[in-house]
Design an enzyme around this catalytic site. Structure first.
Site, PDB file in Angstrom:
ATOM      1  CB  CYS A  36      38.561  31.789  37.932  1.00 15.40           C
ATOM      2  SG  CYS A  36      38.943  33.440  37.341  1.00 15.40           S
TER       3      CYS A  36
ATOM      4  CE  LYS B 231      35.059  40.220  38.439  1.00 17.21           C
ATOM      5  NZ  LYS B 231      34.441  39.049  38.698  1.00 17.21           N
ATOM      6  CG  ASN B 232      32.711  40.858  42.701  1.00 22.88           C
ATOM      7  OD1 ASN B 232      32.937  40.135  41.483  1.00 22.88           O
ATOM      8  ND2 ASN B 232      33.830  40.437  43.489  1.00 22.88           N
TER       9      ASN B 232
ATOM     10  CG  ASP C  90      38.761  37.667  45.039  1.00 24.78           C
ATOM     11  OD1 ASP C  90      38.942  36.478  44.601  1.00 24.78           O
ATOM     12  OD2 ASP C  90      37.608  37.914  45.111  1.00 24.78           O
TER      13      ASP C  90
ATOM     14  NE  ARG D  89      30.500  29.805  38.582  1.00 22.38           N
ATOM     15  CZ  ARG D  89      30.291  28.442  38.691  1.00 22.38           C
ATOM     16  NH1 ARG D  89      31.019  27.749  37.662  1.00 22.38           N
ATOM     17  NH2 ARG D  89      29.303  27.726  39.347  1.00 22.38           N
TER      18      ARG D  89
ATOM     19  CB  VAL E 212      37.198  31.203  50.466  1.00 18.55           C
ATOM     20  CG1 VAL E 212      36.040  31.286  49.571  1.00 18.55           C
ATOM     21  CG2 VAL E 212      37.210  31.924  51.545  1.00 18.55           C
TER      22      VAL E 212
END
Length: 460
Positions: free
Chosen positions: A143, A45-46, A332, A119, A354
């Protein structure tokens, strides 16, 4: 015996005699059953969402392959289409062709309506400035895991010569004199800000030097995409990236890197439920840090040509983990791991460095019986590899503690997956609400749960 329920994306949802509930948001999960089977991970996804934006920079169509069916991908597709980009299916399943030849400006209202909580509009800025001379950004969502300030992005765009104007509608960015190369040093190796600089610098006049850049594998894959388009990008030790601007770029044909976050999530699910999951498409090289922690925590894995097999190697062992930017342990990855660590024999500690609010999800695990204490200002002392940050927190997990079913609500994408895993590992029935957000980052989530033998219903 399960029935299959259609969801809004055309995937299937597993349930037991519940009928059809399009867009269902609640799962009733009966836990205590190990997950066994094979699932496939596709493009990250990223990377996929950013490569789709990069297509705006090309003068010819681009083809992106291994695109997962995710709501975030659908958002970016709709945003591109709002800006006049034609997006069609490619020559193989999971591929998209993106043609920017009809690109045009869009209004705040249109962008806002299609962006939703995403975003991603902020990364349209550089390409749109080069293409149209203007970019608009509505209020940004995402999120609720902590502050994600956009000042890194705005400061970088100003360094390129952009003018940033704020209004009640959002942010309007223009570049009346064009964009030029810049010397930029990020206060923190932000992935998003690094992507912003890359997408802007490739067609800016002159050379851009970016210091303290993020170097995640998805960043390296985005650099590969841009190089295929004709960009000149090199990176040096100590997080320095050099970009020589070029006048024009062409389209690309690219197969995305696999989704590391999804692969790790399913690995932790195997550990937490005492199951065995083969993650097809996972690759060792981009998971080295995770695999070390997984092994220390009592996990066993077998690296194969087409994926990695994950299961327990005995009892779960306590570990100390510090999240960090790549090549550290990703933020994550800590949430699904914490679920497994509730079953470790001893005390584990997770230092979250983070995002400042990412350990809030543990409250639901405590409700299910876990022994977890969150230290909102982190922990002093002890040997640390990652320097302390003012915003960091720490979670101390004592185990093993049996988990029991409960009613819980999803807080964010990774927390949502972790809640489902906790419910699958718990005894009794849980009701997990707000699961729709999981489709942002996990393709065909219900299908995969069904394939792994999970016992659940979609109930509302």
């Amino acid at each position: 015996m399960t029935t299959l329920l259609n969801d809004t994306a055309g995937n299937k949802k597993s349930g037991r005699g519940q009928g059809t509930h399009a867009g269902a948001e609640v799962l009733a999960i009966r836990g205590g059953r190990p997950l066994h089977g094979t699932i496939e991970v596709k493009g990250a996804k990223n990377l996929v969402t950013k490569a789709m934006v990069a297509a705006l920079l090309g003068e010819t169509p681009s083809t992106l392959r291994d695109v997962p069916e995710l709501s975030d991908v659908a958002v970016v597709r709709s945003l591109l289409e709002v800006h006049g980009v034609t997006v069609t299916d490619g020559d193989e399943p999971g591929s998209l062709v993106l043609d920017p030849s009809g690109a045009a400006s869009a209004h705040f209202e249109e962008i806002d309506a299609h962006a939703g909580a995403s975003r991603i509009p902020i990364l349209f800025c550089g390409p749109l400035l080069h293409l149209l001379g203007e970019a608009l950004i509505p209020d940004l969502g995402g999120c609720r895991i902590g502050d994600r300030p956009i000042n890194f992005h705005m400061d970088a765009l100003r360094a390129f010569g952009a003018i940033v104007d704020k209004s009640y509608e959002g942010i309007r960015i223009t570049a009346p004199d064009g964009l030029h190369g810049a010397n930029i040093e990020l206060p923190y190796p932000s992935v998003g800000a690094t992507e912003q600089v890359l997408l802007t610098a490739v067609k800016a006049k002159g050379v851009t030097e970016l210091k303290n850049a993020a170097i995640e594998p998805e960043i390296m894959d985005l650099i590969a995409v841009l190089q295929k388009m004709g960009a000149i990008i090199s990176y040096e030790p100590n997080r320095v990236i050099l970009i020589e601007g070029v006048e024009s770029l062409r389209g690309y044909d690219h197969r995305s890197i696999f989704d590391r976050n999804e692969a790790v999530s399913w690995a932790c699910a195997a550990l937490a439920t005492d199951g065995e999951i083969f993650v097809q498409g996972a690759k060792q090289q981009d998971l080295l840090t995770f695999l070390n922690v997984f092994r220390k925590a009592g996990g066993w894995f077998d690296v194969r040509e087409d994926g990695i097999l994950f299961r327990r190697g005995g009892s779960i062992k306590p570990v100390v983990v510090e999240t960090d930017v790549h090549p550290g342990y990703m933020t994550d990855w800590q949430q699904p791991l914490i679920v497994a660590l509730t079953q470790a024999e001893g005390e584990s500690t997770v230092h979250e460095t983070v995002y400042e609010n990412r350990l809030g999800f543990t409250q639901a695990l405590v409700k299910m019986g876990a022994d977890i204490v969150v230290h909102p200002h982190g922990l002093e002392g002890g040997q640390r590899r990652v320097p302390r940050r003012a915003l960091e927190q720490a979670a101390v997990i004592n185990g093993p503690t049996p988990l029991t079913g409960a009613e819980i609500e999803v807080p964010d994408l990774r927390g949502g997956f972790s809640y489902v895993v906790a419910a699958l590992a718990a005894q009794g029935e849980s009701r997990v609400s707000g699961v729709g957000i999981i489709s942002r980052g996990y393709e065909k989530f219900f299908d995969k749960l069904t394939a792994l033998g999970a016992d659940f219903d979609v109930v509302g």
